[in-house]
Scaffold this active site. Structure first.
Site, PDB file in Angstrom:
ATOM      1  N   LEU A   1       2.932  -5.671  -2.440  1.00 17.56           N
ATOM      2  CA  LEU A   1       2.452  -6.938  -3.487  1.00 17.56           C
ATOM      3  C   LEU A   1       1.238  -6.577  -4.062  1.00 17.56           C
ATOM      4  O   LEU A   1       0.179  -6.704  -3.364  1.00 17.56           O
ATOM      5  CB  LEU A   1       2.907  -8.225  -2.725  1.00 17.56           C
ATOM      6  CG  LEU A   1       4.250  -8.798  -2.746  1.00 17.56           C
ATOM      7  CD1 LEU A   1       5.068  -8.102  -2.005  1.00 17.56           C
ATOM      8  CD2 LEU A   1       4.560 -10.220  -2.501  1.00 17.56           C
ATOM      9  N   ASP A   2       1.039  -6.383  -5.397  1.00 19.83           N
ATOM     10  CA  ASP A   2      -0.251  -5.987  -6.060  1.00 19.83           C
ATOM     11  C   ASP A   2      -1.012  -7.392  -6.104  1.00 19.83           C
ATOM     12  O   ASP A   2      -0.592  -8.457  -6.447  1.00 19.83           O
ATOM     13  CB  ASP A   2       0.056  -5.567  -7.317  1.00 19.83           C
ATOM     14  CG  ASP A   2      -1.208  -5.265  -8.273  1.00 19.83           C
ATOM     15  OD1 ASP A   2      -2.001  -4.392  -7.682  1.00 19.83           O
ATOM     16  OD2 ASP A   2      -1.327  -6.009  -9.077  1.00 19.83           O
ATOM     17  N   ALA A   3      -2.129  -7.349  -5.518  1.00 22.00           N
ATOM     18  CA  ALA A   3      -3.300  -8.024  -5.734  1.00 22.00           C
ATOM     19  C   ALA A   3      -2.869  -9.684  -5.858  1.00 22.00           C
ATOM     20  O   ALA A   3      -3.038 -10.470  -6.743  1.00 22.00           O
ATOM     21  CB  ALA A   3      -3.748  -7.906  -7.415  1.00 22.00           C
TER      22      ALA A   3
ATOM     23  N   GLU B   1      -1.853  -6.371  -1.102  1.00 18.22           N
ATOM     24  CA  GLU B   1      -2.916  -6.149  -1.433  1.00 18.22           C
ATOM     25  C   GLU B   1      -3.711  -7.502  -1.727  1.00 18.22           C
ATOM     26  O   GLU B   1      -3.332  -8.181  -2.530  1.00 18.22           O
ATOM     27  CB  GLU B   1      -3.091  -5.352  -2.786  1.00 18.22           C
ATOM     28  CG  GLU B   1      -4.469  -4.978  -3.305  1.00 18.22           C
ATOM     29  CD  GLU B   1      -4.782  -4.752  -4.642  1.00 18.22           C
ATOM     30  OE1 GLU B   1      -5.774  -4.038  -5.048  1.00 18.22           O
ATOM     31  OE2 GLU B   1      -3.839  -5.019  -5.440  1.00 18.22           O
TER      32      GLU B   1
ATOM     33  N   GLY C   1      -8.558   5.981  -9.746  1.00 17.52           N
ATOM     34  CA  GLY C   1      -8.122   5.756 -11.062  1.00 17.52           C
ATOM     35  C   GLY C   1      -9.101   4.794 -11.958  1.00 17.52           C
ATOM     36  O   GLY C   1      -9.389   4.846 -12.989  1.00 17.52           O
TER      37      GLY C   1
ATOM     38  N   HIS D   1      -4.335 -12.122  -4.393  1.00 22.11           N
ATOM     39  CA  HIS D   1      -5.537 -12.886  -4.542  1.00 22.11           C
ATOM     40  C   HIS D   1      -5.442 -13.470  -5.688  1.00 22.11           C
ATOM     41  O   HIS D   1      -6.102 -14.523  -5.959  1.00 22.11           O
ATOM     42  CB  HIS D   1      -6.721 -12.209  -4.062  1.00 22.11           C
ATOM     43  CG  HIS D   1      -6.905 -10.811  -4.800  1.00 22.11           C
ATOM     44  ND1 HIS D   1      -6.658  -9.719  -4.225  1.00 22.11           N
ATOM     45  CD2 HIS D   1      -7.508 -10.616  -6.048  1.00 22.11           C
ATOM     46  CE1 HIS D   1      -6.724  -8.622  -5.298  1.00 22.11           C
ATOM     47  NE2 HIS D   1      -7.364  -9.106  -6.120  1.00 22.11           N
TER      48      HIS D   1
ATOM     49  N   ASP E   1     -11.557  -2.500   2.769  1.00 23.81           N
ATOM     50  CA  ASP E   1     -12.713  -2.545   3.599  1.00 23.81           C
ATOM     51  C   ASP E   1     -12.866  -0.945   3.900  1.00 23.81           C
ATOM     52  O   ASP E   1     -14.017  -0.612   3.960  1.00 23.81           O
ATOM     53  CB  ASP E   1     -13.158  -3.513   4.491  1.00 23.81           C
ATOM     54  CG  ASP E   1     -13.091  -4.978   3.994  1.00 23.81           C
ATOM     55  OD1 ASP E   1     -13.104  -5.089   2.801  1.00 23.81           O
ATOM     56  OD2 ASP E   1     -13.145  -5.806   4.922  1.00 23.81           O
TER      57      ASP E   1
ATOM     58  N   HIS F   1     -12.016   1.934   3.001  1.00 26.79           N
ATOM     59  CA  HIS F   1     -12.051   2.727   2.186  1.00 26.79           C
ATOM     60  C   HIS F   1     -13.466   2.552   1.676  1.00 26.79           C
ATOM     61  O   HIS F   1     -14.209   3.522   1.530  1.00 26.79           O
ATOM     62  CB  HIS F   1     -11.076   2.522   0.867  1.00 26.79           C
ATOM     63  CG  HIS F   1     -11.543   3.485  -0.205  1.00 26.79           C
ATOM     64  ND1 HIS F   1     -12.233   3.028  -1.424  1.00 26.79           N
ATOM     65  CD2 HIS F   1     -11.355   4.798  -0.587  1.00 26.79           C
ATOM     66  CE1 HIS F   1     -12.769   3.808  -2.293  1.00 26.79           C
ATOM     67  NE2 HIS F   1     -12.200   4.926  -1.809  1.00 26.79           N
TER      68      HIS F   1
END
Length: 601
Positions: free
Chosen positions: A267-269, A305, A398, A271, A330, A332
């Site tokens: 699940l993207d972002a 994410e 990217g 937050h 964190d 990365h």
């Protein structure tokens, strides 16, 4: 075997013939269906009936698999079905009524438990020159042979234009047409399962893309009047009508898992999802997936994410309402700062005591823990097994002006040590496509926008990255097809000496993970792991297991040797080494060694 997900949205074939078309359009006063038949030059217009609460339906014997259709709103606006399963010419063109049972699955797949997963993230459009599911499937065996066990596909939801990253989808149920038809995606997943690979799909439930989204015209309740997001009004999950919006996205999650037999979702972002209700949409979605898992006869996995580092959302036990894991930015960021020295933007706080920050991520998962529910206090670190660690992914590569991979920034040795740290900790590894063979191609931001939107993207990127460019190296045009083409993997690199060496290293590391780390994963202690400094660039990290065993990492991430500390002991068994030998009197630059000690004989 055939698989269908039944839902209140969209179109479905009826058992006795014909089809039912359903649209949630609470802002519309008149709705009709435009149905194109094979023998008609003009579409047949059928008035829809209202059943209350914003729902409109058409039951017609003229609905057959393969026919094209659209909705007409208030006699003026023609729109796609937001739950369309197939839009072969994009969201501005007609949808196609499909038969979900038209594909016969060949693999009776039992899935994989979480501790076996090693992720490989890929973008279908640039993974191969052809950019299709079929061409991507031809490389799956090579990935399985290296030791990868899970493919993660960047978002597939249909978006406007032919090419793009996929995070601006507008039809969440329709796989993007440029990659192939829905049955070709099913064939890709079927092939992956046949050789032991799970398939995850990246989904975006925090916004719709800017082109091809017509929901505001007939379903204003899809968008919040109080919450905002980085892309404008937030999706409405907690105001009037929010229960239908919530069901739309939950059914989308179940659709990928059931009808396409995906093994999990990222699940993207999350937050950026605003929802003040209890339970919130993330908890509700997880509970529904866990209910499906009970009948699916295979594990279903959910990954977040979440920049807020909400450890309370994570559990290794597949609990309803909770998630299996979180992408660990964190890890990365700490790794990137130590290897490159970059300290701009979100790297700034990781550049203060960078070795201490890296030590925390290796021992506890997060470098900076989030808050408890409600934001009252610092939240707990999540179990290490719930972290997904990577040296790079689509975002971290990217979102740079020139899409450089870590190897271009930290050199060959830096990229190798980073990749090994992602592969050989108790966290779950993820590798971005091409890094397994030392790809030199960048991964740039690209989007097939036209007109004013294209100009807005160009101008925005100049504002964001203009400071880092000059006449000798102009900023790549995100909306030019050459930028997408420059990001396409060159598979001939696999045959180069560097490519073969990198793949051999990855295979050896994943063999080690499978033999030494995977069997112990379920016994990893929830806390008590340590990371101590050794010199200026060395760390000794120790992870503890309930069996009494301990896995130790001796790491020198720097470019100069580190004086060797006292050896751990003769009882420790070396399980993997990089640029080190038993005879070393110090820790060599960019070197690491893993040892296992203790526990039953």
């Amino acid at each position: 075997m055939k698989h269908t997900h039944l839902m209140p949205f969209g179109a479905r074939l009826l058992p006795g013939g014909g089809a039912r078309f359903s649209l949630w359009a609470p802002s519309a006063t008149r709705v009709s269906l435009l149905l194109q038949g094979s023998t008609r030059h003009e579409p047949l217009e059928v008035p829809a009936e209202s059943s209350g609460e914003g729902w409109w339906h058409v039951d017609t014997p003229d609905g057959v698999a393969g026919c094209e259709y659209q909705w007409r709103i208030n006699d003026t606006l023609t729109v796609p079905d937001p739950a369309s399963r197939h839009n072969p010419r994009g969201p501005h063109a007609p949808c196609v009524l499909t038969d979900p049972e038209g594909y016969a699955w060949t693999t009776d797949w039992a899935g994989r438990p979480w501790e076996e997963l090693v992720f490989y993230e890929l973008h279908v459009g640039t993974f191969t020159p052809e950019g299709t599911y079929a061409s991507a499937a031809a490389h799956l065996q090579q990935l399985a042979d290296l030791g990868f066990t899970a493919i993660e596909l960047m978002p597939l939801a249909a978006f406007s234009g032919e090419w793009g990253w996929g995070y601006d989808g507008v039809l969440p149920f329709a796989p993007h047409h440029a990659y192939g038809a829905p049955d070709e995606l099913k064939a890709f997943i079927d092939r992956a399962h046949a050789i032991g690979l799970c398939v995850f799909i990246d989904v975006v439930y925090n916004h719709f893309g800017p082109d091809g989204n017509y929901l505001n015209a007939y379903a204003e309740a899809f968008f919040s009047t109080t919450h905002t997001s980085p892309w404008g009004a937030a999706i409405n999950f907690d105001q009037e009508g929010g229960q239908f919006v919530r069901e739309f996205f939950i059914h989308n999650a179940l659709y990928w898992l059931e009808e396409f037999q995906a093994d999990g979702l990222r699940l993207d972002a999350v937050h950026a999802i605003q929802d003040a209700s209890l339970p919130d949409v993330l908890e509700h979605l997880s509970a529904r997936v866990r209910a499906l898992e009970a009948t699916a006869r295979r594990p279903l996995h959910l990954v977040l994410e979440n920049e807020l580092n909400h450890g309370w959302r994570l559990s290794p036990r597949h609990e309803p309402g909770l998630y299996d894991a979180q992408w660990n930015d964190d890890f990365h960021h700490a790794l990137h700062v130590n290897l490159t020295g970059e300290a701009q933007g979100y790297y700034a706080k990781f550049a203060v005591e960078p070795m201490e920050v890296l030590a925390r991520t290796l021992a506890t998962g997060y470098a900076f823990a989030g808050t408890l529910r409600g934001g009252a206090a610092t939240g707990p670190a999540a179990p290490l097994g719930c972290m997904v660690n990577f040296m790079g992914n689509h975002d971290q590569v990217g979102n740079r002006a020139f899409g450089e991979r870590l190897q271009a920034l930290a050199g060959h040795d830096g990229a190798e040590i980073a990749l090994l740290l992602a592969l050989l900790t108790p966290a779950t590894p993820l590798v971005f496509m091409g890094d397994e063979f030392a790809a030199s191609t960048p991964f740039l931001y690209f989007a097939n926008w036209e007109g004013a939107l294209r100009e807005a993207v160009r101008e925005g990127r100049v504002r964001e990255f203009g400071h880092s460019t000059d006449d000798r190296r102009p900023l790549p045009d995100a909306c030019d097809i050459s930028t997408m083409q420059a990001s396409t993997l060159r598979w001939e690199t696999c045959a180069t000496p560097e490519g073969r060496q990198r793949m051999a290293m990855v295979k050896a590391a994943l063999d080690t993970r499978r033999h030494w780390l995977q069997p112990r994963a379920s016994h990893l202690l929830a806390e008590g792991h340590t990371a101590e400094r050794v010199g200026s660039t060395g760390l000794r990290v120790t992870w503890h297991y309930r069996s009494g065993e301990a896995l130790q990492l001796e790491l020198n991430i720097g470019t100069e040797p580190v004086d060797a500390p006292t050896p751990w002991g003769t009882a420790a068994q070396e399980v993997f080494s990089h640029r080190r030998s038993q005879a070393d009197t110090g820790w060599a630059p960019r070197s690491a060694r893993w040892l296992l000690a203790g526990g039953p004989a």
